[in-house]
Write a protein that holds these residues in place. Sequence first.
Motif, PDB file in Angstrom:
ATOM      1  N   ASN A   1       0.802  -1.228   0.000  1.00 30.15           N
ATOM      2  CA  ASN A   1       0.000   0.000   0.000  1.00 30.15           C
ATOM      3  C   ASN A   1       0.833   1.275   0.000  1.00 30.15           C
ATOM      4  OD1 ASN A   1      -2.639   0.856  -0.215  1.00 30.15           O
ATOM      5  ND2 ASN A   1      -2.915   1.164   1.972  1.00 30.15           N
ATOM      6  N   VAL A   2       1.972   1.253  -0.655  1.00 35.31           N
ATOM      7  CA  VAL A   2       2.851   2.415  -0.655  1.00 35.31           C
ATOM      8  C   VAL A   2       2.203   3.625  -1.319  1.00 35.31           C
ATOM      9  CG1 VAL A   2       4.001   1.754  -2.820  1.00 35.31           C
ATOM     10  CG2 VAL A   2       5.200   3.203  -1.169  1.00 35.31           C
ATOM     11  N   ARG A   3       1.385   3.397  -2.357  1.00 33.48           N
ATOM     12  CA  ARG A   3       0.796   4.528  -3.087  1.00 33.48           C
ATOM     13  C   ARG A   3      -0.131   5.350  -2.193  1.00 33.48           C
ATOM     14  NH1 ARG A   3       0.634   0.247  -6.646  1.00 33.48           N
ATOM     15  NH2 ARG A   3      -1.505  -0.196  -6.068  1.00 33.48           N
ATOM     16  N   GLU A   4      -1.022   4.655  -1.488  1.00 31.64           N
ATOM     17  CA  GLU A   4      -1.969   5.371  -0.637  1.00 31.64           C
ATOM     18  C   GLU A   4      -1.248   6.130   0.473  1.00 31.64           C
ATOM     19  OE1 GLU A   4      -5.716   4.444   2.385  1.00 31.64           O
ATOM     20  OE2 GLU A   4      -5.122   2.956   0.885  1.00 31.64           O
ATOM     21  N   ILE A   5      -0.245   5.490   1.067  1.00 31.98           N
ATOM     22  CA  ILE A   5       0.505   6.127   2.148  1.00 31.98           C
ATOM     23  C   ILE A   5       1.226   7.378   1.636  1.00 31.98           C
ATOM     24  CG2 ILE A   5       2.508   5.849   3.666  1.00 31.98           C
ATOM     25  CD1 ILE A   5       1.641   2.894   4.003  1.00 31.98           C
ATOM     26  N   CYS A   6       1.896   7.253   0.491  1.00 34.37           N
ATOM     27  CA  CYS A   6       2.639   8.395  -0.062  1.00 34.37           C
ATOM     28  C   CYS A   6       1.702   9.520  -0.499  1.00 34.37           C
ATOM     29  CB  CYS A   6       3.500   7.940  -1.236  1.00 34.37           C
ATOM     30  SG  CYS A   6       4.964   6.992  -0.743  1.00 34.37           S
ATOM     31  N   LEU A   7       0.580   9.165  -1.111  1.00 30.48           N
ATOM     32  CA  LEU A   7      -0.373  10.201  -1.532  1.00 30.48           C
ATOM     33  C   LEU A   7      -0.875  10.997  -0.336  1.00 30.48           C
ATOM     34  CD1 LEU A   7      -2.434   8.293  -4.256  1.00 30.48           C
ATOM     35  CD2 LEU A   7      -1.101  10.379  -4.603  1.00 30.48           C
ATOM     36  N   ASN A   8      -1.150  10.309   0.745  1.00 32.25           N
ATOM     37  CA  ASN A   8      -1.629  11.000   1.945  1.00 32.25           C
ATOM     38  C   ASN A   8      -0.574  11.944   2.504  1.00 32.25           C
ATOM     39  OD1 ASN A   8      -4.172   9.836   1.980  1.00 32.25           O
ATOM     40  ND2 ASN A   8      -3.538   8.086   3.208  1.00 32.25           N
ATOM     41  N   ILE A   9       0.670  11.504   2.487  1.00 32.29           N
ATOM     42  CA  ILE A   9       1.741  12.350   3.029  1.00 32.29           C
ATOM     43  C   ILE A   9       2.004  13.543   2.110  1.00 32.29           C
ATOM     44  CG2 ILE A   9       4.178  12.437   3.683  1.00 32.29           C
ATOM     45  CD1 ILE A   9       3.989   9.483   4.428  1.00 32.29           C
ATOM     46  N   VAL A  10       2.042  13.287   0.796  1.00 28.97           N
ATOM     47  CA  VAL A  10       2.342  14.360  -0.163  1.00 28.97           C
ATOM     48  C   VAL A  10       1.331  15.496  -0.068  1.00 28.97           C
ATOM     49  CG1 VAL A  10       2.431  14.962  -2.617  1.00 28.97           C
ATOM     50  CG2 VAL A  10       3.582  12.897  -1.801  1.00 28.97           C
ATOM     51  N   PHE A  11       0.058  15.141  -0.017  1.00 24.42           N
ATOM     52  CA  PHE A  11      -0.975  16.167  -0.135  1.00 24.42           C
ATOM     53  C   PHE A  11      -1.631  16.594   1.176  1.00 24.42           C
ATOM     54  CE2 PHE A  11      -0.987  14.172  -4.404  1.00 24.42           C
ATOM     55  CZ  PHE A  11      -0.638  15.299  -5.137  1.00 24.42           C
ATOM     56  N   SER A  12      -1.221  15.992   2.289  1.00 19.97           N
ATOM     57  CA  SER A  12      -1.886  16.373   3.538  1.00 19.97           C
ATOM     58  C   SER A  12      -0.909  16.669   4.659  1.00 19.97           C
ATOM     59  CB  SER A  12      -2.845  15.268   3.992  1.00 19.97           C
ATOM     60  OG  SER A  12      -2.144  14.076   4.291  1.00 19.97           O
ATOM     61  N   ASN A  13       0.363  16.887   4.316  1.00 19.16           N
ATOM     62  CA  ASN A  13       1.344  17.127   5.368  1.00 19.16           C
ATOM     63  C   ASN A  13       1.877  18.540   5.290  1.00 19.16           C
ATOM     64  OD1 ASN A  13       4.104  16.837   6.877  1.00 19.16           O
ATOM     65  ND2 ASN A  13       2.942  14.971   7.329  1.00 19.16           N
TER      66      ASN A  13
END
Length: 415
Positions: A146-158
């Motif tokens: 699940n690397v994509r979901e984790i990275c997307l969340n960090i990129v756009f919500s951090n």
Amino acid sequence: MPGSLEPLDLGVQIPYHFRCPISLELMRDPVTVSTGQTYDRTSIDSWVATGNTTCPVTRSPLADFTLIPNHTLRRLIQEWCVANRSFGIERIPTPKQPVDPAMAQSLLVQAAAKSNPNQSRLSSLRRLRGLARDSEKNRSIISSHNVREICLNIVFSNADSELSHESLALLVMFALTESDCASIASDTGRVTYLASLLFNSAIEVRVNSAALIEIVLAGLRAQDLRSQISGVDEIFEGVIELMRRRMSFLQYPRASKVGIKALFALCLVKQTRHKAVSAGAAETLIDRLTDFDKCDAERGLATVELLCRIPSGCAAFAAHPFTVALLVKLILKISERATEYAAGALLSLCSASEESQRDAVSAGIMTQLLLLVQSDCTDRAKRKAQLLLKLLRGSWPQYSIGNSDDFACIEVLPF
């Protein structure tokens, strides 16, 4: 069982047990499966990935898919390579072992945990990025967690920019699903954020932003969603600025490759091609075409042809003093595809401007087109060449065609 197979062209025989039973090539990373047979890791991985559940040699069912490195055999192969280097044999490098799936999962959990200190999360992301860079096998293992979901969340919500940038660098190493791409393109805030990253002070951040934009555009089928991205002026400006800087080419070669891929993907959206022209795509492309490798040159020429299909694009390319001469020069020089795109761009330019016709004739297009028509290039390229010959017939210098009907036999086929 023979001790060796047929000799190589180099005049040396590879011992039978050094060859992979699947590929019959020298093993570079020998691994043993549950039946006791040894294969090259790449070959057995491909065998299992296609749905096979048996041992290729014994045909016995594989009890599990654990691959155990055969270090003894690998060292023997390396010693054999060294002993035969006079025959041109290069020593195989010691392969890095694939990441442990449990470790990959643990690192992703640490990176995703908002309760962890940012420095700890950064460390986990950097470790994952290093592992992903090592091999396709590692990327496959990391992707399964699940690397994509984790990275997307960090990129756009951090709120932490360093954390966001590191996560972006990891994210662009993986393919995105169409739903992932849609979740970005349909969110104006996310698109605006990516556009802003194209002007970041760090070139790596700019390149990774352009890479994600290209991945998203390539992964979308919905035209309206693609237009959501290509409709943003700043995205064209940022991508073209990335390509425009020659220092970027020299110091960070990936910038040119990512830049032309992103620009090509943006220009596939017909409704917004004029934005590329307004942002200076014509001048940048002509100035950079000779810097590209074969694959990027093909993309660059395809982008030129796409932009020449709109009036503003034609005018912009015609205004550049080197456009026509460069396109004529590139015919039959790079590849069949490149030739087809160059001929298509020239057809658009010459159809729109008599001055371009004269420039093309002065640059020697007559010889190029006659060679193209008689070559093994694609039928589309030949049709474009035939149309150009017919269009330019009245522009040839009198001494070059006299009163002959040399071109009367050339059939002009419709597109």
